[in-house]
Design an enzyme around this catalytic site. Structure first.
Site, PDB file in Angstrom:
ATOM      1  N   SER A  97     101.248  26.534 -14.182  1.00  0.00           N
ATOM      2  CA  SER A  97     101.682  25.539 -13.444  1.00  0.00           C
ATOM      3  C   SER A  97     102.811  24.564 -14.354  1.00  0.00           C
ATOM      4  CB  SER A  97     100.404  24.883 -12.932  1.00  0.00           C
ATOM      5  OG  SER A  97     100.549  23.961 -11.948  1.00  0.00           O
TER       6      SER A  97
ATOM      7  N   ASP B  36      97.927   7.031 -15.228  1.00  0.00           N
ATOM      8  CA  ASP B  36      99.155   6.264 -14.741  1.00  0.00           C
ATOM      9  C   ASP B  36     100.328   6.959 -14.732  1.00  0.00           C
ATOM     10  OD1 ASP B  36      97.116   4.143 -13.947  1.00  0.00           O
ATOM     11  OD2 ASP B  36      97.567   2.986 -15.929  1.00  0.00           O
TER      12      ASP B  36
ATOM     13  N   HIS C 202      95.841  29.364  -7.235  1.00  0.00           N
ATOM     14  CA  HIS C 202      96.653  28.934  -8.100  1.00  0.00           C
ATOM     15  C   HIS C 202      96.089  29.049  -9.577  1.00  0.00           C
ATOM     16  CE1 HIS C 202      99.930  26.521  -9.618  1.00  0.00           C
ATOM     17  NE2 HIS C 202      99.080  25.360  -9.951  1.00  0.00           N
TER      18      HIS C 202
END
Length: 272
Positions: free
Chosen positions: A91, A185, A244
């Site tokens: 990924s 974040d 995946h």
């Protein structure tokens, strides 16, 4: 950038670097890495990498594939010296290793990409996961079970909840607190950058194994041209009954395919 954190398994002659996807850690590959070592006990040393902003590796101010590739290349040079190197990425980690060999063509003997293409990927599907993690009130949290319960509605899959919660840490020291080990974040705010593929003008002619999942849309038929233009020596394998996370859904098939590919790469290298 400070050298990336790695976990080393085995003591074989060739180094296989494993690079995870977003919200993951190098240790996610522990099972399949050990299975690969069992397939050739003297052949490999597996190096499980925590990519920037994940696990125990340093945080950065911005998300950048070129910078991540540079950090990985620096880690490889420091850790492997003159040892033969093979890079594997799943990924997001797939994009990191692609960019690493394109920017450093002499660094590795082979490349394995797992269910990712060198194209812009729309990762809006990950936004609910980010929202679920950010919704946890860390200051009021007392147990990991409470965190899981708070995520249950947004993330109904228990497997995915556990995958995300591996990043939740509890400091029991003087300043007791719960915190996210990854840079949530930055990663959550930069999903468009995580899905992006910065343009490159180079190609890589080394052997490439492309493993895709039958039940995933991260690599589609329309991505073939982009793959072959950058990596002309590519071999593609589609794993049935897998999503995946191919290495988790079909670990035995995954390791068999990988071991066969790496063995061929060794034979090709020895014959030159």
């Amino acid at each position: 950038m400070t050298e990336l954190h790695v976990t080393t398994l085995g003591d074989g002659r060739q180094d296989v670097y494993w690079c995870h996807g977003i919200f993951g850690q190098g240790k996610n590959f522990t099972r399949v890495a050990k299975d690969l070592l069992a397939s050739g006990p003297d052949a490999y040393r597996c190096i499980l990498v925590d990519l920037p902003n994940h696990g125990r590796s340093p945080w950065t101010r911005d998300f950048s594939y070129p910078d991540m590739a540079e950090a990985l290349a620096e880690t490889v040079r420091t850790t492997s010296a003159d040892r033969p190197v093979h890079l594997l990425g799943h990924s997001m980690g797939g994009k990191v290793v692609m960019r690493t060999v394109l920017d450093n063509p002499d660094l590795a003997r082979s490349l394995t990409v797992v269910d990712m293409a060198p194209v812009d990927s729309r990762l809006t599907r990950l936004a609910p996961l980010v929202d679920a993690m950010k919704s946890i009130d860390l200051d009021a949290l007392t147990t990991r079970r409470e965190a899981e319960d708070q995520m249950r509605q947004e993330v109904p899959s228990a497997t995915i909840r556990q995958f995300l919660l591996q990043n939740l840490r509890h400091d029991t020291g003087e300043n007791e607190r719960w915190y996210w080990q990854m840079n949530l974040d930055l990663l959550g705010n930069d999903l468009s950058d995580v899905g992006a593929w910065p343009p490159v003008t180079t190609t890589w002619d080394g052997p490439v194994l492309w493993i895709t999942a039958e039940q995933s849309d991260y690599v589609g038929p329309d991505h073939s041209q982009a793959i072959h233009e950058l990596f002309p020596q590519v071999r593609r394998i589609r794993v049935k009954n897998s999503g995946h996370w191919v290495h988790s859904d079909q670990p035995a098939v995954f390791v068999q395919v990988l071991a066969t590919f790496l063995s061929h790469c060794q034979a090709d290298s020895a014959s030159r």
